[in-house]
Design a protein around this motif. Structure first.
Motif, PDB file in Angstrom:
ATOM      1  N   PHE A   1      29.976  38.348  30.613  1.00 11.82           N
ATOM      2  CA  PHE A   1      31.206  38.067  30.050  1.00 11.82           C
ATOM      3  C   PHE A   1      31.518  38.864  28.641  1.00 11.82           C
ATOM      4  O   PHE A   1      32.510  39.256  28.406  1.00 11.82           O
ATOM      5  CB  PHE A   1      31.619  36.560  29.928  1.00 11.82           C
ATOM      6  N   THR A   2      30.180  38.812  28.041  1.00 15.65           N
ATOM      7  CA  THR A   2      30.209  39.613  26.662  1.00 15.65           C
ATOM      8  C   THR A   2      31.000  41.100  26.844  1.00 15.65           C
ATOM      9  O   THR A   2      31.325  41.324  25.974  1.00 15.65           O
ATOM     10  CB  THR A   2      29.102  39.602  26.137  1.00 15.65           C
TER      11      THR A   2
ATOM     12  N   SER B   1      33.344  42.100  28.528  1.00 17.76           N
ATOM     13  CA  SER B   1      34.833  42.230  28.620  1.00 17.76           C
ATOM     14  C   SER B   1      35.415  41.717  27.185  1.00 17.76           C
ATOM     15  O   SER B   1      36.139  42.103  26.675  1.00 17.76           O
ATOM     16  CB  SER B   1      35.075  41.279  29.828  1.00 17.76           C
ATOM     17  N   PHE B   2      34.336  40.864  26.643  1.00 13.06           N
ATOM     18  CA  PHE B   2      34.837  40.450  25.091  1.00 13.06           C
ATOM     19  C   PHE B   2      34.836  41.664  24.461  1.00 13.06           C
ATOM     20  O   PHE B   2      36.009  41.976  23.458  1.00 13.06           O
ATOM     21  CB  PHE B   2      33.784  39.459  24.702  1.00 13.06           C
TER      22      PHE B   2
ATOM     23  N   THR C   1      37.947  43.888  25.094  1.00 15.79           N
ATOM     24  CA  THR C   1      39.135  43.432  24.506  1.00 15.79           C
ATOM     25  C   THR C   1      39.142  43.773  23.102  1.00 15.79           C
ATOM     26  O   THR C   1      40.030  44.301  22.531  1.00 15.79           O
ATOM     27  CB  THR C   1      38.987  41.709  24.548  1.00 15.79           C
TER      28      THR C   1
ATOM     29  N   MET D   1      38.836  40.401  28.588  1.00  8.34           N
ATOM     30  CA  MET D   1      38.559  39.088  29.140  1.00  8.34           C
ATOM     31  C   MET D   1      39.652  38.494  30.016  1.00  8.34           C
ATOM     32  O   MET D   1      39.371  37.768  31.156  1.00  8.34           O
ATOM     33  CB  MET D   1      38.222  38.161  27.978  1.00  8.34           C
ATOM     34  N   THR D   2      41.009  38.813  29.700  1.00  9.47           N
ATOM     35  CA  THR D   2      41.823  38.396  30.463  1.00  9.47           C
ATOM     36  C   THR D   2      42.118  38.630  31.935  1.00  9.47           C
ATOM     37  O   THR D   2      42.082  38.133  32.861  1.00  9.47           O
ATOM     38  CB  THR D   2      43.366  38.890  29.854  1.00  9.47           C
TER      39      THR D   2
ATOM     40  N   LEU E   1      38.903  37.266  33.759  1.00  6.41           N
ATOM     41  CA  LEU E   1      39.129  35.947  34.067  1.00  6.41           C
ATOM     42  C   LEU E   1      40.158  35.777  35.161  1.00  6.41           C
ATOM     43  O   LEU E   1      39.870  34.890  36.213  1.00  6.41           O
ATOM     44  CB  LEU E   1      39.800  35.118  33.093  1.00  6.41           C
TER      45      LEU E   1
ATOM     46  N   GLY F   1      35.483  30.455  29.689  1.00  6.77           N
ATOM     47  CA  GLY F   1      36.017  31.928  29.594  1.00  6.77           C
ATOM     48  C   GLY F   1      37.205  31.901  28.540  1.00  6.77           C
ATOM     49  O   GLY F   1      37.686  32.561  27.899  1.00  6.77           O
TER      50      GLY F   1
ATOM     51  N   SER G   1      38.191  33.128  25.082  1.00 11.94           N
ATOM     52  CA  SER G   1      39.449  34.106  24.763  1.00 11.94           C
ATOM     53  C   SER G   1      40.431  33.655  23.779  1.00 11.94           C
ATOM     54  O   SER G   1      40.982  34.433  23.242  1.00 11.94           O
ATOM     55  CB  SER G   1      40.105  34.624  26.016  1.00 11.94           C
TER      56      SER G   1
END
Lengths: 300, 503
Positions: A92-93, A95-96, A99, A250-251, A254, A271, A275
């Motif tokens: 997930f990082t 996608s962080f 962002t 992130m959006t 998710l 998540g 965000s």
């Protein structure tokens, strides 16, 4: 923007005057107690959903499936960080960071480009200026949907479909009308004597813009920056269309988990909470500018 | 419209926007304006915890005023050449031209072609929007959104703004209500998916509703319980209720055997079924689970068969309910004080309905109201802050004058505050209408896939048709243009308002 400052002198004048609205008085007479209770209930209505998300994100799957999140009030032991560690381990990082890579350049570009345009609209006379500015005011409300198909085609042609620069440019373009509107109105409030003095001294327009006007506009730029940042950080639609899996924020990451909401709560809840941490920190630290931007730009 | 709120004022704003600058009229510059970071009182309100209901122009409305007076009269004398303007404007123009203006033109053209873009179809795509049942649903939903959501948000914002004016913790309240605006709509959607979970043990909305419901109506339902379907059974099912086949007289025993329930589904307090002791003149009987694993006599109470407690029993005569009672733990019931006559004994349907499980928020019937609820949660803070700023700008002497003339507080509010506030209310309303026309994220995220056709809105349908698997960019372009056309009147309102403020 300008009248935010213009309104200030009134603060002193009105301090001694009657300061309550008429209904406020009725409310006083009815007893503030009832109002307090009503407002506490309302505040709970606004708080509970977010609190629920936080607690759900901190409970294991088994607990979330067998009981409501509110049971943590009586059994706080069920809280765990497992969901978060699993989520971060699952990539997930990236996608962080996507962002961040979309949001920061967009915010900087919007401020820079809109400040230049706002300066021209406020302080340089050119033919058709008023009409062009009305066009900008009109563009404030143009729905993003109108550009999805044409820009997707265009990006395909130039080979930047799916990439972060494509997403950034789209955001910048649609952020500009609001930004130009806000900054032009703020710039226009700067006393002309200041500029004329600088022009008399022989300063170039660029120098006046960059050393006189831009620094003076810090509060407006702060408002705009926060707004723009949150707007892009929170966007889903543009990312959905223009960011491929490698560039997805992130959006979008998710959103792709929403289809199996029931079984993916252990991903979605932490998540979603991750965000919104940065927006909330920004909001609470700079809420004054946030509200200013809101008030100044509410023609939007 | 600014003038009404502000009163006629000399164009200040020159003065304190730049305190250290050369100010035109020194006496115009208030001593307090030290830095250009000065705040509108309403902002200080949120920010500092002061109650802040001081007067000041609502900036939303007034932004243009100072701008117009200063800017449009400003340049000229030493104005630089127009060519320099082009340098400053070029980046913005390129981006706006390529990413906003060109797409509008392209979309109009593209909307006249078919799905693949090869064949010219004229206005067929627009015809499809107004004839296809699924797009008609999206239009209906958008209509519901536009009619309901903006007015609710505005009214709620007004109520909040007024209520918070006089409480000590107004700042905290405003921050709480305002906070959702900083959060992504996706996160808000996830938040409300959790709120709206059907199971009252998961979704907080149904948890609240069911616990409130249970306070007023304790329902111990026996879903599935039913009489035997044969001629010997003394009772029969009738439109969900269970009724005796033969009329019962006072003093008679009424046997109501039911089946269709597992013995362990009976509540813990259910005791062994008993014959009711008939009192003279009263009507009594037993409701029990007439089922013994491995045998037992039908229609008779066997040794280990248990009564069904908590069942509502009605005595009906001539279509009217003459008496109501409830069964005891051993399944017996007794009517006291019934007049002479023959009665039909009825167990109404409510005994057999499933336990109340709350509303199905995410079902097809409630999905749009549910999402509107989330929308209000997100936007009420926006309305509140703008209206609070407007409230604080209302000149207090006008209100005082009315009070001295004997107006009641309600009259003052209705006749003076609301009219003075109407420009701000209009700004909020128009902004919300535009937002509801474009609503996308919340619907996309909150409505489960199976319910999305019922909850669909134009903006979502546009995405779905063009990118979300629909593959019809002709119809997608037409939908985008349709959306733009819907927004146009409000664009015109904004431009008109802006021009009025400039003049």
């Amino acid at each position: 923007m300008t009248t935010l400052t213009a309104a200030r002198p009134d603060t002193g004048d009105a301090a001694g005057a009657v300061r309550r609205s008429p209904l406020g008085r009725v409310v006083d007479k009815l007893g503030g107690g009832l109002v307090q209770v009503v407002l506490i209930v309302l505040a709970l209505f606004w708080l509970l959903p977010t609190l629920g998300l936080l607690v759900v994100s901190l409970r294991g799957d088994a607990d979330n499936n067998s009981s409501g999140w509110w049971t943590f009030f009586t059994k706080p032991a069920q809280l765990t960080l497992d969901n978060y560690t699993n989520l971060l381990a699952s990539g997930f990082t990236s996608s962080f960071w996507n962002t961040v890579a979309i949001t920061v350049p967009t915010t900087v570009l919007v401020i820079g480009i809109a400040a230049m345009a706002g300066y021209a609209f406020a302080w340089i006379e050119f033919p058709g200026r008023d009409g062009l500015f009305l066009v900008v005011v009109g563009l404030l409300v143009v729905p993003i949907q109108i550009a999805l198909i044409p820009i997707a085609k265009l990006y395909g042609f130039f080979g930047i479909f799916g990439s972060i620069p494509g997403v950034v440019l789209f955001h910048v373009a649609f952020g500009l009308p609001f930004a130009i509107f806000l900054l032009r109105n703020f710039f226009a409030g700067i006393p002309k004597e200041l500029l004329e003095a600088a022009r008399m001294d022989g300063a170039s327009e660029w120098k006046i813009f960059s050393t006189v006007v831009f620094p003076l506009a810090k509060p407006a730029i702060a408002s705009l920056g926060i707004f723009q940042f949150l707007w892009v950080w929170n966007d889903l639609l543009i990312a959905l269309v223009f960011a491929d899996t490698g560039a997805q924020p992130m959006t979008k990451a998710l959103q792709s988990q929403m289809r199996q909401f029931g079984t993916n709560v252990d991903i979605l809840a932490p998540g979603a909470f991750l965000s919104l941490i940065i927006p909330l920190v920004l909001f609470f630290s700079f809420q004054r500018y946030f509200v200013q931007g809101l008030l100044a730009g509410s023609v939007k | 419209m600014t003038d009404r709120l502000d009163g006629p004022q000399t164009p200040r704003g020159d003065g304190d926007a730049v305190a250290r600058g050369a100010s035109p009229g020194p006496d115009e510059t208030p001593p307090g304006a030290q830095a250009p970071t000065a705040t509108h009182p309403a902002l200080a309100d949120v920010a500092s915890g002061e109650d802040g209901s001081t007067s000041g122009a609502p900036p939303a409305v007034a932004t243009g005023q100072a701008a117009g007076k200063v800017a449009y009269g400003a340049s000229g004398v030493l104005g630089p050449s127009p060519k320099i303007a082009l340098f400053f404007l070029l980046p913005a123009f390129v981006l706006l031209g390529a990413w906003v203006i060109y797409p509008i033109v392209y979309s109009i053209w593209r909307s006249l072609y078919d799905a693949g873009g090869g064949g010219f179809v004229g206005l067929e795509n627009y015809g499809a929007i107004f004839s296809d049942p699924s797009t008609l649903t999206t239009i209906r939903n958008n209509l519901i959104w536009v009619v309901v959501a903006p007015s609710l948000v505005t009214v709620l914002g007004l109520i909040f703004a007024v209520l918070t004016e006089r409480i000590r913790w107004a700042t905290a309240f405003k921050l709480i209500v305002f906070m959702p605006m900083a959060v992504s709509l996706l996160a808000s959607g996830v938040i409300f998916r959790l709120v709206y979970e059907q199971d009252p043990d998961k979704g907080v909305a149904n948890a609240i509703i069911t616990s409130v419901h249970d306070v007023f109506a304790s329902s111990s339902g026996y879903p599935g319980a039913r009489p035997r379907e044969n001629d010997q059974a003394p009772v029969a099912a009738d439109q969900g209720a269970v009724v005796t086949k033969q009329p019962a007289q006072a003093g008679q025993q009424v046997m109501i055997p039911l089946v269709g329930l597992r013995p362990d589904a009976l509540p813990d307090d259910a005791a062994g079924a008993k014959q009711a002791s008939a009192t003279p003149g009263g009507l009594a009987g037993t409701v029990w689970l007439d089922f013994t694993p491995g045998g037992g006599t039908v229609n008779q109470i066997d040794g280990n068969e248990r009564g069904m407690p908590g069942i509502t029993v009605e005595a009906v005569s001539g279509g009217a309910v003459k008496g109501t009672t409830t069964t005891a733990p051993d399944g017996t019931f007794q009517f006291a004080g019934l007049p002479e006559g023959s009665y039909e004994v009825r167990l109404p349907q409510s005994n057999f309905s499933a336990q109340f499980g709350g509303a199905s928020w995410l079902g097809p019937a409630l999905i749009t109201p549910a999402i509107i609820g989330a929308f209000i949660w997100v936007w009420a803070g926006f309305a509140m802050v703008l209206i609070a700023a407007g409230l604080s700008a209302i000149p207090r002497d006008a209100l005082e004058a009315a009070r001295i003339d004997g107006a009641t507080e309600w009259q003052v509010f209705r006749r003076i505050t609301i009219p003075l506030l109407s420009p701000v209310l209009l700004v909020v309303l128009v902004t919300m209408i535009i937002n509801t026309l474009k609503v996308f994220d919340l619907v996309f995220v909150i409505a489960p896939g199976s319910v999305q056709p019922e909850a669909n809105v134009i903006a979502l349908e546009m995405w779905r048709v063009s990118f979300g698997g629909g593959g019809n960019q002709g119809l997608g372009s037409a939908l985008a243009i349709f959306l733009l056309v819907l927004v146009l009147p409000f664009m015109a309102i904004n431009i008109r308002r802006f021009r009025r403020e400039q003049s």
